[in-house]
Each structure stands twice: as structure tokens, then as C-alpha cells.
Design an enzyme around this catalytic site. Sequence first.
Site, PDB file in Angstrom:
ATOM      1  N   THR A   1      -0.236 -25.055   2.769  1.00 22.47           N
ATOM      2  CA  THR A   1      -0.730 -26.097   1.563  1.00 22.47           C
ATOM      3  C   THR A   1      -1.027 -27.156   2.297  1.00 22.47           C
ATOM      4  OG1 THR A   1       1.232 -27.093   0.762  1.00 22.47           O
ATOM      5  CG2 THR A   1       0.691 -24.732  -0.301  1.00 22.47           C
ATOM      6  N   ARG A   2      -1.417 -28.427   1.510  1.00 20.38           N
ATOM      7  CA  ARG A   2      -1.682 -29.700   1.935  1.00 20.38           C
ATOM      8  C   ARG A   2      -0.361 -30.546   1.886  1.00 20.38           C
ATOM      9  NH1 ARG A   2      -4.915 -31.476  -1.244  1.00 20.38           N
ATOM     10  NH2 ARG A   2      -5.031 -33.470  -0.666  1.00 20.38           N
ATOM     11  N   LYS A   3       0.757 -29.914   1.461  1.00 14.49           N
ATOM     12  CA  LYS A   3       1.872 -30.348   1.607  1.00 14.49           C
ATOM     13  C   LYS A   3       2.545 -30.546   2.858  1.00 14.49           C
ATOM     14  CE  LYS A   3       2.954 -29.118  -3.060  1.00 14.49           C
ATOM     15  NZ  LYS A   3       3.786 -28.359  -4.001  1.00 14.49           N
ATOM     16  N   THR A   4       1.973 -31.361   3.761  1.00 14.50           N
ATOM     17  CA  THR A   4       2.244 -31.551   5.186  1.00 14.50           C
ATOM     18  C   THR A   4       2.866 -32.901   5.353  1.00 14.50           C
ATOM     19  OG1 THR A   4      -0.057 -31.923   5.586  1.00 14.50           O
ATOM     20  CG2 THR A   4       0.792 -29.734   5.983  1.00 14.50           C
TER      21      THR A   4
ATOM     22  N   THR B   1       6.323 -25.814   5.059  1.00 17.23           N
ATOM     23  CA  THR B   1       5.884 -27.060   5.702  1.00 17.23           C
ATOM     24  C   THR B   1       6.718 -28.268   5.334  1.00 17.23           C
ATOM     25  OG1 THR B   1       4.002 -27.413   4.544  1.00 17.23           O
ATOM     26  CG2 THR B   1       3.588 -26.589   6.667  1.00 17.23           C
TER      27      THR B   1
END
Length: 275
Positions: A127-130, A260
Site C-alpha cells: 500500500t502507500r503506508k510507507t 511495510t
Amino acid sequence: MIDWIYVKRLLDYLEEDVMPEDITTKFLEGIRARGIVRCKDSGILAGNRFIVPFLKYLGFSNINGEKDGREVKKGDIVLNFEGDADILTVERLILNFLGKLSGIATITNLMVKKAKEVNPYVRIAGTRKTTPGFRLFEKYAIEVGGGDPHRYNLSDAVLIKDNHITLYGNLEELIKRVKFSVSFTKIIEVEVSSYEDAIRAFKAGADVILLDNMKPYEILPIVNELKSKVLLEASGGITPDNVIDYAKTGVDVISSGYITHSYRSLDFSLDVEKI
């Protein structure tokens, strides 16, 4: 050219650790050494793809690094290189970098294996949970672990979420507007949280339907109705403990922020030998 982009990022990370100077290692000027990086854990190695060109740029020699994607265990040598005492200056960056990327690759690989036991064609995606400034490397580690990186940024694909729908007011009109405004190369994904909204999104022309924060038993009727008609993605609270339950529903994609933001870094150590 691509290697230089990665090296530049690593140089920025090194600057954070060194500026204005390494006030300890400077007293070892003139001493030659060999650095040996060993794994103190077990998992999937990731990160040498970037560390090796980085070390070459810094002037280190005789660099030998194991290939990313290899299964490693405690005691395995994954990297060795030679140079001056500045080996100690880059030590922590190398260990942090390998640890984090290998941790992501390892947990991704675990979830891939679990999911494919019950659904051979499912994809495990990120995901964009980086970490801000570190996404490029985290997405790479997901791929090393056998996963799909998903979107790298907001321009990769259209993803209409609940807040977009709330602001616009009409899902069908929004999808229609998007379809005639963005390039045909961009897929349109719509986030839903109910059976009814999934059917609406499908009929309105969504390419992918994201089933957000839904339980496996809530997802099953949607899969039974829409499987093979549109891509179905499950997301929200999916971890190694419940990934099998979601894979059993028959969805095409399982995306997880866990890989992540909640992974455990692998442990590596660096030893030096005077030469």
C-alpha cells in the site's frame, strides 16, 4: 542512470549520519580493513541491489554481495568489501538498510506463501503506508518477497475512495467523468465497504473494486457475484494471522499495509578484519 538515483538516496541517508564528520573513525586514518556482513536471523535477503553500487561509488573494492531474494540463515555472509577505516562510518547505514528491506521481503514472502496455499492465483500487494523518503526501497523489497508493489504514488492509477465520493456526491457521475478525462492507460479502482456499493461500482464501469475493511464472510457474496467480471481487491487489517481467511474468499488481490509498517527488521552484523 538508475543506479545513480539509488546511490544519491543512500548518500543522503549517509549525510544524515555523518555530517559534519565521524569524530571517532577519523582517528583510524591509514588503516586498511575488510568488512564482513553476516546475517544473525533467517529470512529473505533484500538490499544488496543498492548497497553494492553505493559501496563502489564510495571507493570500496573487492565487493561481493549475495543476490537479493536468497533465503538466508544465521551465520551466512551476505556481503564483504575492502577499504579504509571508513567501513565503520557506513556500518550502521548498511545494517539498517539491509535489515529493513530484508524484513519487508521476509514478511511479504510469508504472506505470499500462506495465501497461495489456498488461492494459487492471488496477489499480495503493498500500500502507500510507507516511510516518507523510503518508499522506493520498500516497494522494491515487496517485489523481492514475491509481492506486488501496488501504486508507487497518486499518479499511477485512479483510486476513488470514500472521501472522494463524499465530496463529489455521486459515484456513477464521478466514474464517468474520470473515464473521459484520464488516459486510457490508467485503471479506475473504487473503494467500497458493502455488497450494494460493490455492485454499483461494477455497473458504473470500475476496473478494480477495493473491498475495504470487510470481513471474509462479507466479501464472499461479492466474489460469487463479480468474480472474473472485474478485479477484486481486499484490504484493511490484513496480517499474516488472517491472510489465509481472505485468500480463501477468492479475491484477486490482497493488499496489506502491515508488510511495510509492522514488519520486524532482520538482524545483521558487520565485523572487520585488519589487512
